[in-house]
Design an enzyme around this catalytic site. Structure first.
Site, PDB file in Angstrom:
ATOM      1  N   ASN A   1       0.874  -1.171   0.000  1.00  9.63           N
ATOM      2  CA  ASN A   1       0.000   0.000   0.000  1.00  9.63           C
ATOM      3  C   ASN A   1       0.912   1.221   0.000  1.00  9.63           C
ATOM      4  O   ASN A   1       1.506   1.574   1.017  1.00  9.63           O
ATOM      5  CB  ASN A   1      -0.885  -0.035   1.255  1.00  9.63           C
ATOM      6  CG  ASN A   1      -1.850   1.137   1.316  1.00  9.63           C
ATOM      7  OD1 ASN A   1      -1.812   2.033   0.465  1.00  9.63           O
ATOM      8  ND2 ASN A   1      -2.700   1.149   2.324  1.00  9.63           N
TER       9      ASN A   1
ATOM     10  N   ARG B   1      -2.550  -2.134  -3.478  1.00  7.73           N
ATOM     11  CA  ARG B   1      -3.757  -1.333  -3.293  1.00  7.73           C
ATOM     12  C   ARG B   1      -3.679  -0.163  -4.271  1.00  7.73           C
ATOM     13  O   ARG B   1      -2.685   0.570  -4.312  1.00  7.73           O
ATOM     14  CB  ARG B   1      -3.802  -0.799  -1.868  1.00  7.73           C
ATOM     15  CG  ARG B   1      -5.006   0.073  -1.665  1.00  7.73           C
ATOM     16  CD  ARG B   1      -4.976   0.751  -0.327  1.00  7.73           C
ATOM     17  NE  ARG B   1      -6.206   1.511  -0.150  1.00  7.73           N
ATOM     18  CZ  ARG B   1      -6.334   2.517   0.698  1.00  7.73           C
ATOM     19  NH1 ARG B   1      -5.338   2.865   1.458  1.00  7.73           N
ATOM     20  NH2 ARG B   1      -7.469   3.145   0.797  1.00  7.73           N
TER      21      ARG B   1
ATOM     22  N   HIS C   1     -12.773   2.890  -0.086  1.00  4.53           N
ATOM     23  CA  HIS C   1     -12.764   1.845   0.958  1.00  4.53           C
ATOM     24  C   HIS C   1     -13.493   0.587   0.480  1.00  4.53           C
ATOM     25  O   HIS C   1     -13.975  -0.200   1.294  1.00  4.53           O
ATOM     26  CB  HIS C   1     -13.488   2.303   2.257  1.00  4.53           C
ATOM     27  CG  HIS C   1     -12.845   3.439   2.977  1.00  4.53           C
ATOM     28  ND1 HIS C   1     -13.585   4.472   3.519  1.00  4.53           N
ATOM     29  CD2 HIS C   1     -11.565   3.701   3.279  1.00  4.53           C
ATOM     30  CE1 HIS C   1     -12.770   5.322   4.121  1.00  4.53           C
ATOM     31  NE2 HIS C   1     -11.532   4.884   3.990  1.00  4.53           N
TER      32      HIS C   1
ATOM     33  N   HIS D   1     -17.741   2.100   7.790  1.00  5.45           N
ATOM     34  CA  HIS D   1     -16.276   2.083   7.908  1.00  5.45           C
ATOM     35  C   HIS D   1     -15.878   3.428   8.521  1.00  5.45           C
ATOM     36  O   HIS D   1     -15.829   4.452   7.845  1.00  5.45           O
ATOM     37  CB  HIS D   1     -15.657   1.896   6.517  1.00  5.45           C
ATOM     38  CG  HIS D   1     -14.154   1.926   6.527  1.00  5.45           C
ATOM     39  ND1 HIS D   1     -13.375   0.823   6.276  1.00  5.45           N
ATOM     40  CD2 HIS D   1     -13.278   2.931   6.762  1.00  5.45           C
ATOM     41  CE1 HIS D   1     -12.095   1.136   6.370  1.00  5.45           C
ATOM     42  NE2 HIS D   1     -12.015   2.424   6.655  1.00  5.45           N
TER      43      HIS D   1
ATOM     44  N   ARG E   1     -11.864  15.700   7.425  1.00 12.38           N
ATOM     45  CA  ARG E   1     -12.644  16.051   6.229  1.00 12.38           C
ATOM     46  C   ARG E   1     -14.082  16.401   6.592  1.00 12.38           C
ATOM     47  O   ARG E   1     -14.675  15.752   7.453  1.00 12.38           O
ATOM     48  CB  ARG E   1     -12.652  14.889   5.236  1.00 12.38           C
ATOM     49  CG  ARG E   1     -11.311  14.648   4.593  1.00 12.38           C
ATOM     50  CD  ARG E   1     -11.320  13.427   3.700  1.00 12.38           C
ATOM     51  NE  ARG E   1     -10.192  12.569   4.004  1.00 12.38           N
ATOM     52  CZ  ARG E   1     -10.123  11.269   3.716  1.00 12.38           C
ATOM     53  NH1 ARG E   1     -11.132  10.674   3.118  1.00 12.38           N
ATOM     54  NH2 ARG E   1      -9.060  10.577   4.036  1.00 12.38           N
TER      55      ARG E   1
ATOM     56  N   GLU F   1      -8.159  -5.214   5.187  1.00 13.71           N
ATOM     57  CA  GLU F   1      -8.001  -4.913   3.763  1.00 13.71           C
ATOM     58  C   GLU F   1      -6.825  -5.679   3.151  1.00 13.71           C
ATOM     59  O   GLU F   1      -6.887  -6.093   1.999  1.00 13.71           O
ATOM     60  CB  GLU F   1      -7.815  -3.398   3.579  1.00 13.71           C
ATOM     61  CG  GLU F   1      -9.125  -2.652   3.809  1.00 13.71           C
ATOM     62  CD  GLU F   1      -8.966  -1.165   4.069  1.00 13.71           C
ATOM     63  OE1 GLU F   1      -8.488  -0.813   5.174  1.00 13.71           O
ATOM     64  OE2 GLU F   1      -9.307  -0.363   3.197  1.00 13.71           O
TER      65      GLU F   1
END
Ligand code: ADP
Length: 398
Positions: free
Chosen positions: A7, A91, A180, A208, A241, A385
Site C-alpha cells: 500500500n 492497493r 474503501h 467504515h 474532512r 483490507e
C-alpha cells in the site's frame, strides 16, 4: 503461496507478507519519509518485536529494496529469498469506471490507471510508483491491482450521478465512485459469514469509521450506494474532512477569507471534520473523548455532530434498500470506540434493534451487539483490507 501486499503512499509504503494457505501474516511493516530526510523502516515479523531502522530511502524503489532485504534477513526475515514471493497485491485507490474488480497488472493496465490520476492526484501516482518499483525489483513476479473503487462499480446510475449537467459526466466522468471498497466488500461478506448466512440474501449497511470514513449499502451481495463521491471528501464527517456540505460554501468562504477555491478545498480536506468542529483540538477520537469528559463543549459537539451524520446515512440507506438486516461497524473508530457506537445505535431503535452496553465495551473483535430477537443485527467486524487484497491476488494469479 506467499503474497506481498503493498500500500504505497506519496512518502510511505506499508507492506504485509501473507501466507495465502494459512492466511497468516508472516511479517509486516512501514517505510516512512521516503524521499524526505530521516527515512526509516519499521519492520515486524510474526511473534517478533517491531524494529525501527533509519535508512536512506531516496525513492520508492529503494524502499522496496529495503523491504525485500528485511523479509530475507537472517535475523528478522521470514523467507530465504525473493523466489518465495509468489505474487504482489497492490492497493490502488482509483480505478475510475474501468475497473470493477481486481486485475492482473500489465502495461495496458498501468496506462488505464494513469488515466485515472486526475481523479485521485494524491493517491494514484503514488500507487503507480509502488507498482513500477516492485516490477523493477521483482521482474517476473505477477502483480495484481486491487482498487478501492471497484466494489462500488455496481452502484446504479441513480446512485452515482450528481444532479449537475449530464455533459460533465460525459466529458469529465464527474460522478460518485466511492472508496474503501475492499473494506466494504470484506466486512459485508464476513458479517454474513459470521451469521451463517449468504450475503446474497441480506441487506447490509457497513459503517467504515476510521480517520477517513464511509458507509455503504450492500443489497444482495452488491453495493448499491456509498457515501464517498468523486473524491473521498463527500459523505460522513471524518477526522479532518468535512463530508457533505453546501457547495456554495466554497465560493462564499473564498470570497470572505480572500483565498482561492483550492485553498478552501484544502481546508475541507485537512482542517475540517471533528478536528475543525473541535476548534482544532484533535482529529483523534480518543483525544476528543477525553476532552469531552473534561467538559470541553466543542469536543462534545464534534462527537455528537459526527454520530448524527452516521445515523442519518443509515436511515437513508435503509430507505434505499427497503430495509436492513445487518449494520456492521468497522475501522479504527467503528472497531474500538464504544461511545460512538452507543450514540449511533441510540438513533436506531426505530429499526427494531438495540445494543448490549456490556458487549459494546469489547474492542477490536468480531462481536454481535444486538439481541438475538432484534429485527436488525448490529455487529462489529474488524476490517482486514490486506487479507482481502491477498485473497484477490491469489484468485487472479491462480
Ligand atoms: P485510517 O486507516 O483511516 O487512517 P483508522 O481506521 O486507523 O484510520 O482509524 C483511526 C481512528 O480510530 C482515530 O481517530 C482513532 O481515534 C480511532 N481509534 C483507534 N483506536 C481507538 C480506541 N481505542 N478508542 C477510540 N478510538 C480509537
Amino acid at each position: 503461496m506467499n503474497v506481498l501486499v503493498i500500500n504505497c503512499g506519496s512518502s510511505s509504503l506499508k507492506y504485509q507478507l501473507i501466507d495465502s494457505e494459512s492466511e497468516k501474516v508472516l511479517a509486516k511493516g512501514l517505510c516512512e519519509r521516503i524521499g524526505i530526510n530521516a527515512s526509516a523502516i519499521i519492520h515486524e515479523r510474526a511473534g517478533g518485536e517491531k524494529v525501527k531502522t533509519e535508512v536512506d530511502m531516496p525513492d520508492h524503489t529503494a524502499a522496496v529494496r529495503i523491504v525485500i532485504e528485511k523479509l530475507t534477513d537472517e535475523s528478522v526475515g521470514v523467507i530465504a529469498s525473493l523466489k518465495e514471493i509468489g505474487a504482489v497485491g497492490h492497493r490502488v485507490v482509483h480505478g475510475g469506471e474501468k475497473f470493477s474488480e481486481a486485475t492482473l497488472i500489465t502495461p495496458e493496465v498501468i496506462k488505464e490507471v494513469e488515466s485515472c490520476n486526475d481523479l485521485a492526484p494524491l493517491h494514484n501516482p503514488a500507487n503507480l510508483v509502488g507498482i513500477r518499483s516492485c516490477m523493477e525489483i521483482m521482474p517476473g513476479v505477477p502483480m495484481v491491482g486491487v482498487f478501492d473503487t471497484a466494489f462500488h462499480q455496481t452502484m446504479p446510475k441513480k446512485a452515482y450521478l450528481y444532479g449537475i449537467p449530464y455533459e460533465y459526466y460525459e466529458k469529465y466522468k464527474i460522478r460518485r465512485y466511492g472508496f474503501h471498497g475492499t473494506s466494504h466488500d470484506y466486512v459485508s461478506s464476513r458479517a454474513a459469514e459470521i451469521l451463517g448466512k449468504d450475503r446474497k440474501d441480506l441487506k447490509i449497511i457497513v459503517c467504515h469509521l476510521g480517520n477517513g470514513a464511509s458507509i455503504s449499502a450492500v443489497d444482495g451481495g452488491v453495493c448499491i450506494d456509498t457515501s464517498m463521491g468523486l473524491t473521498p471528501l463527500e459523505g460522513l464527517i471524518m477526522g479532518t474532512r468535512s463530508g457533505d456540505i453546501d457547495p456554495a460554501i466554497i465560493s462564499f468562504l473564498a470570497d470572505k477569507e480572500g483565498i482561492t477555491a483550492d485553498d478552501v478545498v484544502s481546508i475541507l480536506n485537512k482542517k475540517s471534520g471533528v478536528l475543525g468542529l473541535s476548534n482544532g483540538l484533535s482529529s483523534d477520537f480518543r483525544d476528543l473523548a477525553t476532552a469531552s469528559e473534561d467538559g470541553n463543549e466543542q469536543a462534545t459537539t464534534a462527537l455528537h455532530t459526527y454520530a448524527y451524520r452516521v445515523a442519518k446515512y443509515i436511515g437513508a440507506y435503509t430507505a434505499a434498500m427497503g430495509g436492513v438486516d445487518i449494520i456492521a461497524f468497522t475501522a479504527g473508530v467503528g472497531e474500538n470506540n464504544a461511545a460512538a457506537r452507543e450514540e449511533i445505535a441510540g438513533y436506531l431503535e426505530y429499526l427494531g434493534t438495540s445494543v448490549d452496553l456490556e458487549k459494546n465495551k469489547i474492542r477490536g473483535e468480531e462481536i454481535i451487539l444486538s439481541k438475538p430477537e432484534d429485527k436488525v443485527t448490529v455487529m462489529v467486524v474488524p476490517t482486514n483490507e490486506e487479507l482481502a487484497i491477498a485473497r484477490e491476488t491469489v484468485r487472479l494469479v491462480q
